[in-house]
Design an enzyme around this catalytic site. Structure first.
Site, PDB file in Angstrom:
ATOM      1  N   GLU A  49     -38.169   5.418  19.029  1.00  0.00           N
ATOM      2  CA  GLU A  49     -37.048   4.509  18.792  1.00  0.00           C
ATOM      3  C   GLU A  49     -35.754   5.311  18.867  1.00  0.00           C
ATOM      4  O   GLU A  49     -35.594   6.313  18.166  1.00  0.00           O
ATOM      5  CB  GLU A  49     -37.134   3.808  17.445  1.00  0.00           C
ATOM      6  CG  GLU A  49     -35.994   2.799  17.264  1.00  0.00           C
ATOM      7  CD  GLU A  49     -35.969   2.095  15.921  1.00  0.00           C
ATOM      8  OE1 GLU A  49     -35.176   1.142  15.775  1.00  0.00           O
ATOM      9  OE2 GLU A  49     -36.730   2.493  15.010  1.00  0.00           O
ATOM     10  N   ASP A 101     -28.547  13.330  19.746  1.00  0.00           N
ATOM     11  CA  ASP A 101     -27.975  12.330  20.632  1.00  0.00           C
ATOM     12  C   ASP A 101     -28.976  11.965  21.726  1.00  0.00           C
ATOM     13  O   ASP A 101     -29.771  12.811  22.157  1.00  0.00           O
ATOM     14  CB  ASP A 101     -26.683  12.864  21.259  1.00  0.00           C
ATOM     15  CG  ASP A 101     -25.885  11.784  21.944  1.00  0.00           C
ATOM     16  OD1 ASP A 101     -26.205  11.442  23.099  1.00  0.00           O
ATOM     17  OD2 ASP A 101     -24.932  11.269  21.332  1.00  0.00           O
ATOM     18  N   ASP A 123     -25.395   0.154  20.103  1.00  0.00           N
ATOM     19  CA  ASP A 123     -23.940   0.021  20.128  1.00  0.00           C
ATOM     20  C   ASP A 123     -23.513  -0.587  21.464  1.00  0.00           C
ATOM     21  O   ASP A 123     -23.857  -0.065  22.523  1.00  0.00           O
ATOM     22  CB  ASP A 123     -23.317   1.412  19.953  1.00  0.00           C
ATOM     23  CG  ASP A 123     -21.813   1.360  19.676  1.00  0.00           C
ATOM     24  OD1 ASP A 123     -21.139   0.436  20.195  1.00  0.00           O
ATOM     25  OD2 ASP A 123     -21.317   2.233  18.945  1.00  0.00           O
ATOM     26  N   LYS A 127     -15.702  -1.637  25.568  1.00  0.00           N
ATOM     27  CA  LYS A 127     -14.664  -1.304  26.543  1.00  0.00           C
ATOM     28  C   LYS A 127     -15.290  -0.815  27.839  1.00  0.00           C
ATOM     29  O   LYS A 127     -16.245  -0.031  27.828  1.00  0.00           O
ATOM     30  CB  LYS A 127     -13.724  -0.243  25.969  1.00  0.00           C
ATOM     31  CG  LYS A 127     -12.919  -0.735  24.770  1.00  0.00           C
ATOM     32  CD  LYS A 127     -11.958   0.321  24.278  1.00  0.00           C
ATOM     33  CE  LYS A 127     -11.152  -0.202  23.078  1.00  0.00           C
ATOM     34  NZ  LYS A 127     -10.207   0.814  22.550  1.00  0.00           N
ATOM     35  N   ASP A 159     -28.358  -9.092  19.629  1.00  0.00           N
ATOM     36  CA  ASP A 159     -27.777 -10.431  19.498  1.00  0.00           C
ATOM     37  C   ASP A 159     -26.515 -10.547  20.341  1.00  0.00           C
ATOM     38  O   ASP A 159     -25.910 -11.619  20.407  1.00  0.00           O
ATOM     39  CB  ASP A 159     -27.437 -10.730  18.028  1.00  0.00           C
ATOM     40  CG  ASP A 159     -26.241  -9.941  17.558  1.00  0.00           C
ATOM     41  OD1 ASP A 159     -26.189  -8.711  17.833  1.00  0.00           O
ATOM     42  OD2 ASP A 159     -25.334 -10.521  16.934  1.00  0.00           O
ATOM     43  N   THR A 198     -35.456  -5.726  12.643  1.00  0.00           N
ATOM     44  CA  THR A 198     -34.614  -4.639  12.160  1.00  0.00           C
ATOM     45  C   THR A 198     -33.663  -5.194  11.101  1.00  0.00           C
ATOM     46  O   THR A 198     -33.564  -6.410  10.896  1.00  0.00           O
ATOM     47  CB  THR A 198     -33.786  -4.032  13.296  1.00  0.00           C
ATOM     48  OG1 THR A 198     -32.742  -4.944  13.659  1.00  0.00           O
ATOM     49  CG2 THR A 198     -34.650  -3.744  14.526  1.00  0.00           C
ATOM     50  N   GLU A 199     -32.916  -4.283  10.451  1.00  0.00           N
ATOM     51  CA  GLU A 199     -31.928  -4.733   9.472  1.00  0.00           C
ATOM     52  C   GLU A 199     -30.889  -5.650  10.122  1.00  0.00           C
ATOM     53  O   GLU A 199     -30.541  -6.701   9.583  1.00  0.00           O
ATOM     54  CB  GLU A 199     -31.210  -3.531   8.844  1.00  0.00           C
ATOM     55  CG  GLU A 199     -32.097  -2.648   7.991  1.00  0.00           C
ATOM     56  CD  GLU A 199     -32.560  -1.415   8.750  1.00  0.00           C
ATOM     57  OE1 GLU A 199     -32.706  -1.488   9.989  1.00  0.00           O
ATOM     58  OE2 GLU A 199     -32.794  -0.371   8.104  1.00  0.00           O
ATOM     59  N   TYR A 200     -30.401  -5.241  11.298  1.00  0.00           N
ATOM     60  CA  TYR A 200     -29.402  -6.050  11.996  1.00  0.00           C
ATOM     61  C   TYR A 200     -29.977  -7.384  12.456  1.00  0.00           C
ATOM     62  O   TYR A 200     -29.298  -8.410  12.431  1.00  0.00           O
ATOM     63  CB  TYR A 200     -28.843  -5.288  13.203  1.00  0.00           C
ATOM     64  CG  TYR A 200     -27.823  -4.245  12.853  1.00  0.00           C
ATOM     65  CD1 TYR A 200     -26.701  -4.566  12.089  1.00  0.00           C
ATOM     66  CD2 TYR A 200     -27.953  -2.931  13.303  1.00  0.00           C
ATOM     67  CE1 TYR A 200     -25.747  -3.604  11.779  1.00  0.00           C
ATOM     68  CE2 TYR A 200     -27.009  -1.967  12.990  1.00  0.00           C
ATOM     69  CZ  TYR A 200     -25.900  -2.307  12.230  1.00  0.00           C
ATOM     70  OH  TYR A 200     -24.970  -1.354  11.919  1.00  0.00           O
ATOM     71  N   GLU A 201     -31.222  -7.364  12.880  1.00  0.00           N
ATOM     72  CA  GLU A 201     -31.853  -8.597  13.350  1.00  0.00           C
ATOM     73  C   GLU A 201     -31.915  -9.635  12.235  1.00  0.00           C
ATOM     74  O   GLU A 201     -31.631 -10.819  12.442  1.00  0.00           O
ATOM     75  CB  GLU A 201     -33.249  -8.290  13.870  1.00  0.00           C
ATOM     76  CG  GLU A 201     -33.945  -9.460  14.533  1.00  0.00           C
ATOM     77  CD  GLU A 201     -35.239  -9.061  15.197  1.00  0.00           C
ATOM     78  OE1 GLU A 201     -35.961  -9.968  15.658  1.00  0.00           O
ATOM     79  OE2 GLU A 201     -35.530  -7.843  15.256  1.00  0.00           O
TER      80      GLU A 201
END
Length: 221
Positions: A49, A101, A123, A127, A159, A198-201
């Site tokens: 991941e 990274d 992320d 831009k 999302d 995931t947490e964001y999901e």
């Protein structure tokens, strides 16, 4: 979003057996680190991941699939230390963490060493001048292709519809094939079966945001 610095995070990571301090030295030898259920770890699938955040997804996947070896990569030590605290509270033998990274990946893994790559809510770098930093972009897809096994896959969830549309076009242009694609994961009966959020999901789906997902692969290298 500005990340809050966690004092002493570097020292905590340095002291943990779960964190690989010199990942380039493990190139071609990752499976030696693991103990997996139901099989010799030397033959276990290796899943990676990238941008693991606080580690909820990776930890749950490792709990559900003890026969698979998991590596979680996160560039920010202040974030990775939170994932580490989860792992130390509920230890698992089939997980290792790396603070690095994504650009360093070809120096960490041998060609064909990784069987699956997860990109979760990466992320978006909105831009245009930052497009090359987007993980599902062509530059990184080429990088990932170097370490994936011939049957390897990449799974991407977000999302962010603009980022997903970008990712789909980038994959097509780079010659990847789609094993699956949905613009509404949580209402896709097939892809949602066994889905680990995931947490964001969880956060974004509770707000009503649709979750997009694809699974891509290369026919022949």
């Amino acid at each position: 979003m500005r990340l809050r610095n966690v004092p002493g995070a570097g020292e905590v990571l340095e002291a943990s057996e779960y964190v690989i301090k010199e990942p380039t030295e493990m190139k071609g030898r990752w499976r030696e680190l693991f103990s997996c259920q139901e099989r010799d770890a030397s033959e276990a699938p290796l899943h990676l991941e990238i941008g693991m955040g606080k580690g909820a997804f990776l930890h749950q996947m490792a709990l559900l699939h003890g026969e698979i070896a998991y590596v979680g990569l996160e560039r920010y030590s202040s974030v990775l230390v939170k994932a580490l605290s989860r792992l130390e509270a509920e230890p698992l033998k089939n997980v290792r963490l790396v603070c690095a990274d994504a650009e360093e990946i070809p120096e960490m893994f041998d060609p064909g060493e990784v069987d699956r790559i997860y990109l979760n809510f990466s992320d978006p770098w909105p831009k245009a001048r930052h497009a090359k930093r987007r993980l599902p972009g062509r530059a990184f897809l080429e990088c990932f292709d170097r370490i994936l096994s011939p049957e390897g896959t990449i799974e991407f969830k977000t999302d962010n519809r603009e980022l997903f549309d970008f990712a789909v076009e980038e994959a097509k242009e780079a010659g990847w094939e789609f094993e699956a694609l949905t613009y509404d994961l949580h209402h896709d009966r097939i892809l949602c079966d066994g889905n680990v959020m995931t947490e964001y999901e969880k956060k974004f789906s509770q707000k009503g945001n649709l979750i997009c997902k694809y699974i891509i692969y290369r026919i022949q290298k």
